[in-house]
Design an enzyme around this catalytic site. Structure first.
Site, short mmCIF file in Angstrom:
data_model
loop_
_atom_site.label_atom_id
_atom_site.label_comp_id
_atom_site.label_asym_id
_atom_site.label_seq_id
_atom_site.Cartn_x
_atom_site.Cartn_y
_atom_site.Cartn_z
N PHE A 40 8.64 4.62 2.76
CA PHE A 40 8.28 3.73 3.87
C PHE A 40 7.20 2.73 3.47
CE2 PHE A 40 9.41 7.64 6.59
CZ PHE A 40 10.73 7.26 6.70
N PHE A 42 0.86 -1.19 0.00
CA PHE A 42 0.00 0.00 0.00
C PHE A 42 0.89 1.23 0.00
CE2 PHE A 42 -2.61 3.03 2.68
CZ PHE A 42 -3.55 3.29 1.71
N GLU A 70 0.99 3.49 10.21
CA GLU A 70 -0.48 3.51 10.02
C GLU A 70 -1.15 4.51 10.95
OE1 GLU A 70 -2.55 -0.15 9.31
OE2 GLU A 70 -0.75 -1.11 8.51
N PRO A 124 7.82 11.31 0.96
CA PRO A 124 8.85 11.98 1.75
C PRO A 124 8.34 13.19 2.54
CG PRO A 124 9.74 11.38 -0.38
CD PRO A 124 8.28 11.05 -0.43
#
Length: 384
Positions: free
Chosen positions: A156, A123, A363, A128
């Site tokens: 990430f 996902f 998350e 950045p």
């Protein structure tokens, strides 16, 4: 356990617990050192139905409820948090988003490959300069005939290197802000998509976290997930389920840490008796067990609300907030109970301590969870 589990849910928990202890646990420490992606374990998990637990059987899934899923996820996290985070993103976010928003053709094309673990899902939302604020993302998708051309950098991204299918958010209409964000299904290997920097992380080291770079990446318009402008809605819906997944991971790691600490203090002699005999130690254990149980009940509550079709945004954030902060407290105390040995790699608590640290960050940080929870509370007050 206060939440009443069905016989089927208990059977799933027992099956996954056995698999987790026998198959996942033995290689967890070595993978933490080598950063080797556990692809072989995911194939086995696909065969067991763990990579499409909430996907309907007609698409290759198990069709289980969310409570069964979080039980299974907690058991995997007990043995290896790196494996659990990949399982969580794959099930909670990627498969669930396809379940809710994909066309029938998209479901038939992609879900069987995901549920079998032929492909692992990723996902790509964070950038950045746009983490907790997705409206600030700079990635764009411009329509060009039968295609959308995607340009931008994502950061990430869990399983960015090893994913077969990636859900990517991009701006299709800058003027509409959050309503101008759309989501796309992008297959890894699509021309214009490259894997960038691979992070060297504190924990979760067997789960790759990467940059994804899009340079004139042409994606068929039919690969848009949902409708144009629904990307923000899709992302927020996915994160609600994902946050229950983080709570489940937190509970699993915390339970493993407590079990490890209890085992250690029962065997360790100090001042002529076992460390476990000291009242201060026993009270620490009691407090930690209580915190874990509280987190588990919040997890079950949010999962059950999802299963009943109720709105569970607030409850998912509460579960994620409490559980992720709980696991950081628990692993810290359990490391303390190990004394100097806890600071070495001879005992698994050191890995658990490192793995747990990111749970309050990804998350949605703890700070973001508090914003979500308070917003829902004030919204409810206005409506009452």
């Amino acid at each position: 356990m206060f939440f009443k589990l069905t016989d089927e849910q208990l059977m799933i928990q027992s099956m996954v617990r056995e698999f987790s202890r026998k198959v996942v646990a033995p290689t967890a420490a070595e993978r933490d050192k080598t950063k080797e992606f556990p692809a072989d374990n995911f194939k086995k998990m696909g065969e067991l139905g763990l990579m499409g637990m909430m996907v309907p059987p007609e698409y290759g899934g198990e069709g289980t409820d969310t409570v069964s899923y979080v039980l299974a996820l907690s058991e995997i996290a007990y043995s290896c948090a790196s494996t659990a985070v990949v399982m969580s993103v794959h099930n909670s976010i990627v498969c669930e988003s396809l379940n809710k928003f994909a066309t029938e053709a998209q479901k038939k094309k992609y879900l069987p490959r995901l549920t079998s673990a032929e492909w692992i899902g990723a996902f790509a939302l964070t950038e950045p300069h746009a983490g907790s604020d997705p409206v600030s993302q700079a990635t764009t998708a411009v329509r060009d005939g039968k295609f959308y051309v995607i340009n931008g950098n994502k950061r990430f991204i869990t399983t960015g290197k090893n994913a077969g299918l990636i859900i990517v958010t991009a701006k299709t209409d800058e003027s509409k802000k959050h309503k101008g964000i759309s989501a796309f299904l992008v297959e890894n290997g699509t021309p214009g998509l490259t894997v960038g920097h691979i992070e060297d992380k504190l924990g979760l080291r067997a789960s790759d976290t990467t940059d994804l770079i899009f340079e004139n990446c042409r994606v068929l318009a039919e690969n848009m997930l949902g409708k144009e402008g629904e990307g923000f809605k899709i992302a927020m819906t996915a994160l609600d389920c994902g946050r229950i997944g983080i709570a489940a991971q937190s509970v699993g790691v915390a339970r493993a840490a407590l079990d490890a600490a209890v085992k250690y203090v029962k065997e360790r002699d100090q001042f002529g008796q076992k460390v476990a005999k000291f009242q201060g130690i026993r009270w620490m254990v009691a407090d930690m067990a209580t915190e874990i149980e509280a987190a588990q009940q919040l997890m079950f509550s949010a999962a059950a609300m999802k299963d009943r079709g109720e709105k569970y945004t607030k409850e998912a954030s509460m579960a994620k907030l409490f559980a992720s902060e709980m696991v950081n407290r628990i692993t810290g105390k359990c490391l303390q109970l190990h004394g100097g040995y806890g600071f070495t790699k001879d005992y698994p608590i050191e890995r658990m301590y490192r793995d747990a640290r990111v749970f309050t960050i990804y998350e949605g940080t703890s700070e973001i969870q508090r914003i979500v929870i308070s917003d829902q509370i004030f919204k409810d007050k206005r409506q009452s």
